[in-house]
Design a protein around this motif. Structure first.
Motif, mmCIF file in Angstrom:
data_model
loop_
_atom_site.group_PDB
_atom_site.id
_atom_site.type_symbol
_atom_site.label_atom_id
_atom_site.label_comp_id
_atom_site.label_asym_id
_atom_site.label_seq_id
_atom_site.Cartn_x
_atom_site.Cartn_y
_atom_site.Cartn_z
ATOM 1 N N SER A 210 -52.427 -10.792 72.366
ATOM 2 C CA SER A 210 -52.910 -12.119 72.761
ATOM 3 C C SER A 210 -52.826 -12.326 74.267
ATOM 4 O O SER A 210 -53.790 -12.802 74.889
ATOM 5 N N VAL A 211 -51.707 -11.954 74.861
ATOM 6 C CA VAL A 211 -51.508 -12.217 76.287
ATOM 7 C C VAL A 211 -52.455 -11.380 77.144
ATOM 8 O O VAL A 211 -53.108 -11.892 78.067
ATOM 9 N N ILE A 212 -52.539 -10.086 76.859
ATOM 10 C CA ILE A 212 -53.427 -9.218 77.641
ATOM 11 C C ILE A 212 -54.884 -9.635 77.442
ATOM 12 O O ILE A 212 -55.683 -9.650 78.389
ATOM 13 N N GLY A 213 -55.246 -10.002 76.207
ATOM 14 C CA GLY A 213 -56.605 -10.467 75.961
ATOM 15 C C GLY A 213 -56.911 -11.741 76.739
ATOM 16 O O GLY A 213 -57.997 -11.885 77.315
ATOM 17 N N ALA A 214 -55.961 -12.672 76.759
ATOM 18 C CA ALA A 214 -56.168 -13.928 77.490
ATOM 19 C C ALA A 214 -56.297 -13.682 78.989
ATOM 20 O O ALA A 214 -57.157 -14.281 79.655
#
Length: 316
Positions: A210-214
Motif C-alpha cells: 500500500s505505501v509503495i503504491g501510494a
C-alpha cells in the motif's frame, strides 16, 4: 465512452497479507466461501466503476486517489497488529517489496486503461490467464519444477486466448495487448509476493504494497490532477468504499480458510463482470469470447488442482 470499445479488468482477487489464524473446519470454510464470493461481486462492481471513471479521467489520477484511501485502510489494520508500525515496516527483502508495490500500482493503471479501450468482458477473458503465467514463471523466478501437465494446461489456456482475440480476423488490435500486459505484471507481482513470504510476514507485505503504491502513484499522478465533477464524486466515493469493504472481506475469508481452498471461487468475479458489461455498458458477449474465456478459466483451474495435488503428494 463508446460502447463497442473493449475493456480490461482489474487484478483478480488475491490473498491479502494476513495469515490464517486457525485451521478451517467445514463451517469456517462455508463462511469463508461466502465472504470471497461477496468480495468477488464487490471487486466486479469496482471494475465497472473504474471503467466509467476511466473514460472521463486519467487512469493514473483515479489510481492515485484509490491508493490514498486504501493506504489509510491498511494503516488502520497495521496499527492493530502486534508491534504496530515498527513491525510492519521491518522487511528482510525491502527492494523486492518496493518492486512489488510499483508493479502492482502500474498494473492497475494498465488495467483501467484496458477497461476503457476493450471493455470489461474482453479484458477479463484475457486477464484470466494470469494463473497460467504464474505457473510458467515460477520456474525461473522461484526455482520450482513445472511438470508437463501444467505446461500442457498453459498451452491450452493460450489457445483460449487466441480464440478470444481471433488474430487475423481484423478484430485484433494493439489495445488487445493491454489485458495481457496487465496479466503478466500481476503474475510477476504474485510471484514476488511468494518470494518475500519466505522471509516477511503477510502484514509486512500488505503494508509495503500500500505505501509503495501510494508513493509511486503520487509521484506520477499529481501532475494529472484535475477537478472532479460533482456528479462523479459519489462514484469516486463508492469506488474507494468498495476497495475497503472487499479487502476487509478478503482478510476475514483468509483468516478462516487457506487461499488454495478459496482460489476457485474468485472466478465468480468473471460472471459478475460479464453481467455488468452486457447490462450496464452495452457490451456484447461474443461466442468466441465466451468459449475462449471458458478454456482459459478451465486451464487455470487445472493448474490450481495440480498445485493442490503437489502439495499433498509432492512434485510429480
Amino acid at each position: 465512452m463508446t460502447q463497442n470499445e473493449p475493456t480490461l479488468p482489474q487484478p483478480a482477487i488475491q490473498a491479502p497479507a494476513v495469515p490464517p489464524k486457525s485451521a478451517p473446519g467445514s463451517d469456517q470454510l462455508g463462511k469463508a466461501t461466502i465472504l470471497i464470493c461477496v468480495a468477488a461481486f464487490i471487486f466486479a462492481t469496482q471494475d465497472g466503476i473504474s471503467r466509467f471513471l476511466g473514460a472521463n479521467y486519467s487512469p493514473v489520477f483515479i489510481t492515485m486517489l484509490r491508493y490514498w484511501f486504501f493506504t489509510i485502510f491498511v494503516m488502520a489494520i497495521v496499527l492493530r497488529q502486534p508491534g504496530g508500525f515498527r513491525a510492519a515496516i521491518h522487511s528482510k527483502r525491502p527492494w523486492t517489496q518496493v518492486a512489488r508495490g510499483i508493479i502492482l500500482a502500474l498494473e492497475i493503471v494498465v488495467t483501467i486503461e484496458a477497461f476503457v479501450r476493450l471493455g470489461l468482458i474482453n479484458t477479463h477473458a484475457i486477464f484470466a490467464c494470469y494463473p497460467l503465467l504464474i505457473s510458467v514463471l515460477s520456474g525461473p523466478v522461484l526455482g520450482e519444477k513445472v511438470g508437463w501437465r501444467r505446461w500442457l494446461a498453459v498451452a491450452v489456456g493460450f489457445c483460449g486466448i487466441l480464440i478470444v482475440l481471433k488474430p487475423g480476423s481484423g478484430v485484433f488490435s494493439s489495445s488487445a495487448a493491454l489485458p495481457f500486459l496487465g496479466a503478466v505484471m500481476f503474475a510477476v507481482y504474485g510471484l514476488l509476493t511468494r518470494l518475500v513470504a519466505r522471509d516477511d510476514t503477510a502484514v509486512v507485505s500488505f503494508f509495503w504494497t500500500s505505501v509503495i503504491g501510494a508513493i509511486t502513484m503520487t509521484i506520477i499522478g499529481l501532475r494529472t490532477w484535475e477537478p472532479i465533477a460533482a456528479k462523479d464524486m459519489p462514484w469516486l466515493l463508492v469506488l474507494c468504499v468498495c476497495a475497503f469493504v472487499a479487502h476487509f472481506m478478503l482478510i476475514k475469508a483468509y483468516e478462516l480458510a487457506e487461499a488454495s481452498a478459496l482460489q476457485p471461487f474468485s472466478y465468480t468475479q468473471l460472471v459478475w463482470v460479464s453481467i455488468f458489461g452486457v447490462v450496464i455498458f452495452g457490451e456484447t458477449l461474443a461466442p468466441n469470447v465466451a468459449i475462449g474465456g471458458v478454456i482459459v478459466v478451465g486451464a487455470g483451474l487445472f493448474t490450481w488442482w495440480r498445485s493442490r495435488q503437489r502439495e499433498r503428494q509432492g512434485p510429480a
